[in-house]
Write an enzyme that holds these catalytic residues in place. Structure first.
Site, mmCIF file in Angstrom:
data_model
loop_
_atom_site.group_PDB
_atom_site.id
_atom_site.type_symbol
_atom_site.label_atom_id
_atom_site.label_comp_id
_atom_site.label_asym_id
_atom_site.label_seq_id
_atom_site.Cartn_x
_atom_site.Cartn_y
_atom_site.Cartn_z
ATOM 1 N N ASP A 42 0.830 -1.203 0.000
ATOM 2 C CA ASP A 42 0.000 0.000 0.000
ATOM 3 C C ASP A 42 0.867 1.257 0.000
ATOM 4 O OD1 ASP A 42 0.896 -0.199 2.601
ATOM 5 O OD2 ASP A 42 -1.093 -0.194 3.528
ATOM 6 N N SER A 43 2.176 1.071 0.071
ATOM 7 C CA SER A 43 3.112 2.180 -0.134
ATOM 8 C C SER A 43 2.969 2.776 -1.527
ATOM 9 C CB SER A 43 4.553 1.708 0.085
ATOM 10 O OG SER A 43 4.821 0.523 -0.644
ATOM 11 N N ASP A 81 -0.996 -6.162 -0.260
ATOM 12 C CA ASP A 81 -1.425 -5.527 0.985
ATOM 13 C C ASP A 81 -2.935 -5.325 1.003
ATOM 14 O OD1 ASP A 81 0.495 -5.044 2.931
ATOM 15 O OD2 ASP A 81 1.281 -3.265 1.927
ATOM 16 N N LYS A 110 -1.457 -9.382 2.905
ATOM 17 C CA LYS A 110 -0.750 -8.960 4.114
ATOM 18 C C LYS A 110 -1.636 -8.047 4.941
ATOM 19 C CE LYS A 110 2.841 -6.030 4.100
ATOM 20 N NZ LYS A 110 2.404 -4.950 5.042
ATOM 21 N N GLU A 112 -1.711 -5.651 8.583
ATOM 22 C CA GLU A 112 -0.942 -5.026 9.653
ATOM 23 C C GLU A 112 -1.665 -5.229 10.979
ATOM 24 O OE1 GLU A 112 0.000 -0.950 9.019
ATOM 25 O OE2 GLU A 112 0.813 -1.275 7.007
ATOM 26 N N GLU A 179 8.921 -4.477 11.307
ATOM 27 C CA GLU A 179 9.332 -3.161 10.804
ATOM 28 C C GLU A 179 9.814 -2.247 11.918
ATOM 29 O OE1 GLU A 179 7.920 0.576 7.973
ATOM 30 O OE2 GLU A 179 6.662 -1.210 8.107
#
Length: 277
Positions: A42-43, A81, A110, A112, A179
Site C-alpha cells: 500500500d506504499s 497488501d 498482508k 498489519e 518493521e
C-alpha cells in the site's frame, strides 16, 4: 517454477529471503527473475500517487496494481497488501481478501497488526487464504503510534510487539514482517517464531529483508534511515530528461536513424497509424 508459501517457509534459517515491492508490470518483470517474494504494498499511495500516507489507498487501487504485478511474474511469490479499514471484522476481511485473490491471481495478502487482527487472520487462513503478518511499526497505525518511529524501545513496547508477533503466528500467518524494531528484539523474535521473519529496518538478524523498490533504487531524495540505495535513479532519470529536452530544442532528435524513409516502411506506417500515438 512458481514459489509457494511452503517454499518461503522452508528457507527459514537456511537461506535469506529477498523481497521487494512492485506496483507495475515492467518493474515486477525485472524483480521476478531475482526476488523470492514481491509485495504489492500500500506504499503505492505514496510512491506512485503522491499521498501523504497509506490511509487513502483503496481496495480497487490494490487490485489494479496487483493484477499488473501478477501478469509479470513467473517465479516469485506475490503478496498484496490489504488497505486501511478493509479488514476490521473477520467477515469484511474475507470479503475483501477473497476479492483480491480472485481478481489478481496473487498468492497471499498482508495485514498489519498483531493481537487486534489475530481473529481476522485465523478466519482467512481457515478459508484457504494465506496471510503475511506485519508487526512493529505499522504505517496504517502511524497516527496511534505518534508517527513513523522505531518501536520496541521500552520494556512495555517490546513485550507488546512480542505478543503481537506470537498472536499473528498462532493465527496461521505463514511469515511476518518486522518493521523498525531493535536488532536485539528482531533476533529474539526470529529465533522464537516458527515462521520466517522479514525485516525492514529490523537488522540482519531476520530471515529475510524487504524494501520499497523506489527507495532501494534511489528514485527519491527522501528515504528512511534503514534504506540502502543500490542505485541513484533520480539523477540518472534527470540526466536523461535533460539530454532529451536539449536534443529536441536543438533539433538533434529525431535523427535520420529514427525516421521512416519513403517506400515500404512508409506504407507500413500509414497502414498502422497507431504507431504515431
Amino acid at each position: 517454477m512458481l514459489l509457494n508459501i511452503l517454499d518461503i517457509q522452508a528457507k527459514k534459517g537456511l537461506e535469506k529471503i529477498a523481497c521487494l515491492t512492485a506496483y507495475t508490470f515492467p518493474m515486477a518483470r525485472i524483480l521476478d527473475e531475482h526476488c523470492d517474494l514481491i509485495l504489492v504494498g500500500d506504499s503505492v499511495g505514496q510512491t506512485v500517487y503522491g499521498m501523504e500516507s497509506t490511509l487513502s489507498v483503496t481496495l480497487d487501487m490494490m487490485i489494479a496494481h496487483g493484477k499488473a504485478v501478477v501478469k509479470a511474474r513467473s517465479k516469485a511469490l506475490v503478496v498484496v497488501d490489504m488497505p486501511f479499514a478493509s479488514y476490521y471484522t473477520p467477515e469484511l476481511a474475507y470479503k475483501n481478501a477473497s476479492r483480491i485473490l480472485s481478481e489478481t491471481g496473487c498468492d497471499a495478502v498482508k495485514l498489519e497488526g498483531g493481537v487486534c487482527v489475530a481473529e481476522e487472520i485465523a478466519f482467512l487462513v481457515a478459508r484457504g487464504i494465506p496471510v503475511m503478518g506485519h508487526v512493529g511499526l505499522m504505517p496504517q497505525h502511524f497516527n496511534q503510534l505518534g508517527g513513523y518511529k522505531c518501536q520496541g524501545k521500552t520494556d512495555s513496547s517490546r513485550q507488546h510487539i512480542k505478543e503481537d508477533a506470537k498472536a499473528v503466528c498462532e493465527a496461521g500467518a505463514f511469515c511476518v514482517v518486522l518493521e523498525c524494531i531493535s536488532p536485539s528484539l528482531a533476533a529474539e523474535l526470529t529465533q522464537e517464531l516458527p515462521v520466517p521473519t522479514i525485516g525492514i529496518g529490523a537488522s540482519n538478524a531476520c530471515d529475510g529483508q524487504i524494501l520499497v523498490v523506489d527507495d532501494m533504487l534511489g528514485q527519491s531524495s527522501r528515504y528512511p534511515k534503514f534504506v540502502k540505495r543500490f542505485a541513484d535513479l533520480e539523477h540518472t532519470i534527470k540526466d536523461a530528461v535533460v539530454g532529451y529536452v536539449r536534443a529536441v530544442k536543438c533539433s538533434e532528435f529525431p535523427g535520420d536513424e529514427h525516421c521512416y524513409s519513403d517506400g515500404p516502411h512508409l506504407r507500413v506506417f500509414r497502414a498502422h497509424p497507431h504507431h504515431a500515438q
